[in-house]
Design a protein around this motif. Sequence first.
Motif, PDB file in Angstrom:
ATOM      1  N   SER A   1      -5.164  -6.553  -5.056  1.00  0.00           N
ATOM      2  CA  SER A   1      -5.014  -5.150  -4.680  1.00  0.00           C
ATOM      3  C   SER A   1      -3.886  -4.996  -3.660  1.00  0.00           C
ATOM      4  CB  SER A   1      -6.317  -4.624  -4.073  1.00  0.00           C
ATOM      5  OG  SER A   1      -6.539  -5.207  -2.793  1.00  0.00           O
TER       6      SER A   1
ATOM      7  N   GLU B   1       0.822  -1.214   0.000  1.00  0.00           N
ATOM      8  CA  GLU B   1       0.000   0.000   0.000  1.00  0.00           C
ATOM      9  C   GLU B   1       0.858   1.267   0.000  1.00  0.00           C
ATOM     10  OE1 GLU B   1      -4.408   0.045   1.502  1.00  0.00           O
ATOM     11  OE2 GLU B   1      -3.087  -0.542   3.150  1.00  0.00           O
TER      12      GLU B   1
ATOM     13  N   ASN C   1      -3.264  -1.063 -10.043  1.00  0.00           N
ATOM     14  CA  ASN C   1      -4.282  -0.206  -9.431  1.00  0.00           C
ATOM     15  C   ASN C   1      -5.123   0.567 -10.440  1.00  0.00           C
ATOM     16  OD1 ASN C   1      -4.665  -0.418  -6.704  1.00  0.00           O
ATOM     17  ND2 ASN C   1      -3.871   1.607  -6.214  1.00  0.00           N
TER      18      ASN C   1
ATOM     19  N   THR D   1       0.362  -6.015  -7.955  1.00  0.00           N
ATOM     20  CA  THR D   1      -0.763  -5.255  -7.387  1.00  0.00           C
ATOM     21  C   THR D   1      -1.118  -4.042  -8.251  1.00  0.00           C
ATOM     22  OG1 THR D   1       0.727  -3.952  -5.975  1.00  0.00           O
ATOM     23  CG2 THR D   1      -0.165  -5.985  -5.043  1.00  0.00           C
TER      24      THR D   1
END
Length: 291
Positions: free
Chosen positions: A160, A95, A134, A132
């Motif tokens: 994600s 993240e 986005n 991942t």
Amino acid sequence: MKVAIIGGAGKMGQWFTRFFIEEGIPVIVSDINKEKLLKIKDELGVATTDNVNAVKNADRVLISVPIGNFEGVIREIHSYVRPDQVIMDICSVKEFPVKIMHEFIKNGITLGTHPVFGPGVKSIKNQSYILTPNNIKERVFAKDFKRWLEERNANVFIMSPRKHDELMSAVLGLPHFIGIVICDTLLNYANLSETKRVAGTTYRMLLTLAEAVISEEPEFYADLQMRLPETEKIESLYCEKSREWLNIVRRKDKLTFATKMNSIKMKLSKINPNYEKSYQIMNKLLDTFYP
């Protein structure tokens, strides 16, 4: 195509340098450790430079730096990224680096990736690799990159950044936490030299985990513990379960202990009917470490 590896003198950076060389892909390497950089240049015959020139002279850029240094690297290189380039990171947390790349890099394509293996593996074959993406551009590139990795027999998963970090809280965070606590416990209780001499498979498995975790970089493991979103939750649950089982032992409640253990075995067998074979495989592997 030429690949730039920023942080290429680190353990994973060196692994990927060798990997791309073996694939016949030209590599250019940069790193803040000039001594290690010179050593890699001599050993592998790759071009070396600074971060900015690495970006300027590559088609793909792989960022292999500690997560604490990640934002600084992105701030340094973002204005030099071209629309035709792809910038990828290999941080074990997703993240944060994905957010930073989206915030600063306005040209090209960015992609968060996580090779779920260490620099000790000889090949990417049968290793897990997580991508991942986005947005649409990232998903298109991730699909192509997934195919390329799978052609080399990697196990590739697309998810994600949030889902990745939740899973890694269990996959990485909890085992690291347990390994550290085990090592701390044993060092305060037993003479490890004596216990190793009389150890069976179960203890050897436990000690192997503890030694493997403690051998790694403390700052890297600290970053994982602090940044993965579910570590506190799952580690708190682990502590609660530890207290629950300890209370059963304190009560000398053999029936409850056996009943709960049988219940766990039944649940586990539904998920993995062949779980007992894992013990046999691990036993054979441990014989190579503790003959």
